[in-house]
Design an enzyme around this catalytic site. Structure first.
Site, PDB file in Angstrom:
ATOM      1  N   LEU A 340       0.855  -1.185  -0.086  1.00 12.40           N
ATOM      2  CA  LEU A 340       0.095  -0.134  -0.135  1.00 12.40           C
ATOM      3  C   LEU A 340       0.945   1.312   0.270  1.00 12.40           C
ATOM      4  CD1 LEU A 340      -2.831  -0.835   2.578  1.00 12.40           C
ATOM      5  CD2 LEU A 340      -2.756  -1.198   0.157  1.00 12.40           C
ATOM      6  N   CYS A 341       0.324   2.332  -0.396  1.00 12.35           N
ATOM      7  CA  CYS A 341       0.896   3.570  -0.590  1.00 12.35           C
ATOM      8  C   CYS A 341       0.725   4.382   0.758  1.00 12.35           C
ATOM      9  CB  CYS A 341       0.276   4.516  -1.518  1.00 12.35           C
ATOM     10  SG  CYS A 341       0.572   3.862  -3.311  1.00 12.35           S
ATOM     11  N   GLU A 342       1.016   3.756   1.950  1.00 16.16           N
ATOM     12  CA  GLU A 342       1.122   3.997   3.232  1.00 16.16           C
ATOM     13  C   GLU A 342       2.455   3.547   4.228  1.00 16.16           C
ATOM     14  OE1 GLU A 342      -0.777   6.426   4.278  1.00 16.16           O
ATOM     15  OE2 GLU A 342      -2.395   6.365   2.865  1.00 16.16           O
TER      16      GLU A 342
END
Length: 419
Positions: A340-342
């Site tokens: 994920l982009c986290e």
């Protein structure tokens, strides 16, 4: 200290030929044995029943297994009520414990004959206006302040949005009686994921004393007391788990001390366990697909927080086993990450593990409750399959993996758009 998976590398290598990673897998044998042990712990109470918290693992096959072991369901929404009904769980085998409840949920709960558990005093009138007061009704108690066992504060009920004050509680019961209710139950939940044999007995004493006071002040005798959930599991391998038989004995002792002398020895006890019932009997199985060497050592796997939110959401620890390397030295330090982009999409941070090679299968432990259930679709990620390791050793798919077609299904006309 280690945790032992209920699947082996050889089993997973066979399973992935049909069901690619990532997936959640549940151990039917472990689930059944645990349910029987819980039942044994409270066998001294004639009316005892466990209402499994559907929110923990909302899968019909799991509900069916637990139904066969004598459990009901604890539902908190319209769809959970529908799932229970579909599995033949209706009437008093459902506990409907909700808050900020939409009218249609009360209507369905009453239609199914569920035990309705009111979270707030204002819900008494709301229930009257919505569908009428049923013959059996529960109320949820919040004692306020902080709740502690010995010197360890476990939780802060005073900050919780759930339940009524004692004054509101007694007023609610009186109004419900006047509106035609015949049987009454008391419910409370004061602490989450406790790993101590003292939690239930301590909570039970509080609720039993309220029951005695209610009888003395209003003449209302409770028929049921619901200890709710809160009995947890040791996520870290160095902790000793709860002894449910000792917990049952502790509640029995308080029952005999408080309720029996007050003429309330016929009260039935209920529980609403989710994590305790399922968490240790579920694994998230994922494959190492990338490694990264910058300021830290990273192992990228094909699962992400979509499949298990707890570590990203509040830093929860989940033990990891690298299959086939159970006895290898844990002499490497990794962050185990999803895609994920986290930056919080990490299953482990600075975790000591054996050397991980690409293609290794990792078992993330204790995901049987609040694992798949908390999944979502951020970054357009899709939810995984759920599998059952049956008692006979066979594998059964109990929920297929999502597809892009599932993801786009709620977008009206998506596939018809011309570009």
């Amino acid at each position: 200290m280690m945790k032992t998976p209920f699947v082996t590398k050889a089993q997973i290598e066979e399973i992935v030929k049909t069901y690619p990673t990532p997936f959640h897998i549940y151990d039917e044998k472990g689930i059944r044995e645990n349910a029987r042990k819980l039942k044994q712990a409270f066998a001294w109470n004639k009316g005892y029943k466990e209402y499994f918290a559907v929110k923990a693992t909302p899968n019909p096959t799991i509900l069916k297994i637990l139904k066969e072991e004598g459990c009901g369901t604890d539902c908190s929404s319209y769809t959970e009520l529908l799932m229970s009904e579909k599995m033949g769980i209706t009437g008093s085998d459902i506990m409907f414990s909700s808050n900020d409840t939409p009218a249609e949920e009360f209507v369905l709960a009453k239609k199914l004959g569920a035990n309705i558990n009111l979270d707030d005093y204002t819900h008494v009138q709301f229930l009257k206006d919505t569908c009428g007061v049923p013959e059996t009704v529960f109320c949820r108690y919040n004692p306020g302040g902080t709740f502690s066992i010995s010197t360890t504060i476990m939780d802060n009920p005073g900050d919780a949005k759930y339940g009524m004050t004692k004054e509101q509680l007694f007023k609610a019961y009186t109004e419900l009686r006047d509106a035609g209710a015949k049987k009454f139950g008391l419910h409370s939940f004061l602490a989450s994921n406790t790993v101590t044999n003292d939690y239930y007995p301590t909570l039970a004493k509080i609720l039993f004393e309220v029951a005695v006071e209610l009888k003395e002040k209003t003449g209302i005798k409770l028929s049921y007391i619901n200890l709710s959930g809160g009995v947890g599991i040791p996520y870290t391998p160095d902790k000793e788990g709860n002894d449910i038989l000792k917990i049952g004995e502790g509640v029995h002792k308080v029952f005999d001390e408080v309720l029996v002398p007050a003429g309330l020895g016929d009260i039935s006890l209920f529980t609403e366990l989710g994590r305790f019932m399922l968490a240790p009997y579920g694994h998230l199985v994922t494959k190492a697909i990338h490694e990264k060497h910058i300021y830290k050592e990273y192992i990228g796997v094909d699962a992400c927080a979509v499949n298990l939110m707890r570590p990203a959401m509040y830093g929860a620890y989940h033990h990891i086993t690298v299959l086939g390397k159970e006895n290898a030295p844990c002499d490497h330090t990794y962050d185990v990450t999803g895609s994920l982009c986290e930056n919080n999409d990490k299953f482990a941070i600075d975790r000591k593990l054996p050397k991980i090679d690409m293609g290794d299968y990792l078992v993330i432990h204790d995901t049987g409750a609040h694992g798949f259930a908390m999944g979502y679709n951020y970054n357009g990620k899709l939810k995984s399959a759920e599998l059952l390791l049956c008692e006979d050793g066979s594998i059964k798919q109990i929920r297929r993996a999502e597809t892009p077609e599932d993801y786009f299904a709620t977008l009206d006309g998506f596939w018809d758009v011309e570009v």
